[in-house]
Motif scaffolding. Structure first.
Motif: not given
Length: 379
Positions: A26-29, A32-36, A91-92
């Motif tokens: 969830x933290x990754x999702x 909003x930056x380009x490194x996600x 997400x899924x």
């Protein structure tokens, strides 16, 4: 959480505890930056067995497929080959994490089934220490010690900290890095287990620096996830070796080796620590640490019981209201036995095992009074 059946989970196996994977996912999702995407690949590489999940993620598009793509779906948000885009896919996966199979060690091979494991020399403690060294090696390879030990880079001439000195400042023993299990006595081994619990920190970002084969660089560290993983691996190692200690997951002695208890008593400790008021929680933590420490003594057990008895004394009116005159029975042991007042007429000729019984009884009563107070507040 519910999810669609679009994502095939059959090829994925989860190595991490499910709640930890969900929280980090969830933290990754939320990023909003380009490194996600780099964060996502690193998480999938670490948390799931093998490289299949990370490869599947990288093979997805970042959004709807171009209109001239013959494999494109007409469904918004779907990418190449009719699959979801990367955010939808992750997400899924996070939402359906509870459905993932747990990664397990391979079934025993021929020599192990025949009782002739090639790596076993008959010395279980020594094997356990080598296994611990391998755990630390894996954490090192994944950048979990970079925050304290530093990381070499061909473009950065900065001198790194002396890892041996870092450990020595905490443990008081020199020359312990690189790890040499054959030289450790029991106190050194157990001390290192506790020290590395405090040193590990998970890097949430991993970037490849290809110049001159420099390698991976790690950043954005957080010790919470690292310590959860570390406790899980080390406690499993100790359990398999028959060592009756484990790293505490909560309380004043979190990250320190404590005596192993059954699941019901572990749950009681958790409830007493979680449901108490802040001032009570501090005292319960102290009592639990006194009682279950690896170096606990009869005196420390007595002190733990006295601490809990003090909490119950403050709640005596509540207990009397619920129990009537029977509330005095709770305090009779603390007053008549050699625990609190230490008078000449008190009884002290009982086995140490009775201290264990009294401690758990009093801790259970503290938890009971927590529930009674919560019930009154709700009413």
């Amino acid at each position: 959480m519910g999810g669609s059946a679009n994502l095939d989970l059959s090829n994925y196996e989860l190595r991490w505890p499910t709640p930890l994977f969900v929280s980090e996912g969830k933290r990754v999702l939320q990023s909003s930056n380009t490194s996600w995407e780099e964060r996502a690949v690193w998480l999938l590489t670490e948390a799931l067995a093998g490289t299949t999940a990370a490869a599947d993620f990288e093979d997805l598009s970042n959004g709807p497929a171009p209109s001239d793509d013959p494999w494109a779906s007409t469904t918004p948000g779907w990418g190449k080959r009719g699959g979801m885009d990367k955010r939808d896919w992750l997400t899924e996966l996070v939402n359906r994490a509870s459905e993932l199979r747990r990664a397990a060690d391979p079934r025993p091979y021929w020599p192990q089934r025949q009782g002739r494991a090639l790596s076993h020399d008959g010395s279980t403690p020594r094997d356990t220490r080598r296994d611990f060294e391998r755990i630390i090696s894996d954490f090192t390879d994944n950048g979990y010690l970079v925050e304290v030990f530093g990381e070499e880079c061909v473009d950065d001439p900065t001198e790194l900290p002396d890892a041996s000195r870092v450990i020595e400042r905490r443990l008081g023993i020199p020359d312990l890095w690189p790890l040499t299990p054959a030289t450790w006595d029991e106190d050194t081994f157990f001390g290192l287990i506790e020290v590395f619990h405090d040193l590990v920190s998970r890097p949430r970002i991993r970037r490849l620096h290809p110049w001159n084969n420099c390698g991976w660089h790690h950043s954005e560290f957080h010790n919470g996830p690292a310590r959860i993983l570390y406790r899980g691996k080390v406690n499993e190692l100790l359990r398999e070796a028959g060592i009756e200690y484990e790293l505490a997951a909560e309380g004043e002695d979190r990250g320190r080796l404590v005596a192993v208890t059954d699941d019901a008593r572990s749950a009681l400790v958790h409830q007493a620590l979680t449901n108490s008021a802040p001032d009570i929680t501090t005292r319960v933590r102290h009592a639990v640490a006194l009682f279950r420490g690896r170096d606990t003594t009869v005196e420390s057990k007595r002190s733990a019981i006295v601490t809990l008895a003090g909490i119950l004394e403050e709640r005596r009116a509540l207990l009397k209201d619920q129990l009537g005159k029977d509330e005095g029975a709770l305090f009779e042991i603390a007053n008549r036995y050699d625990l609190r007042h230490r008078k000449a007429d008190q009884r002290g000729d009982y086995h140490e095992a009775f201290l264990d019984w009294i401690f758990w009884w009093y801790l259970g009563t503290v938890e009971l009074t927590n529930r009674l107070i919560a019930s009154r507040t709700a009413g």
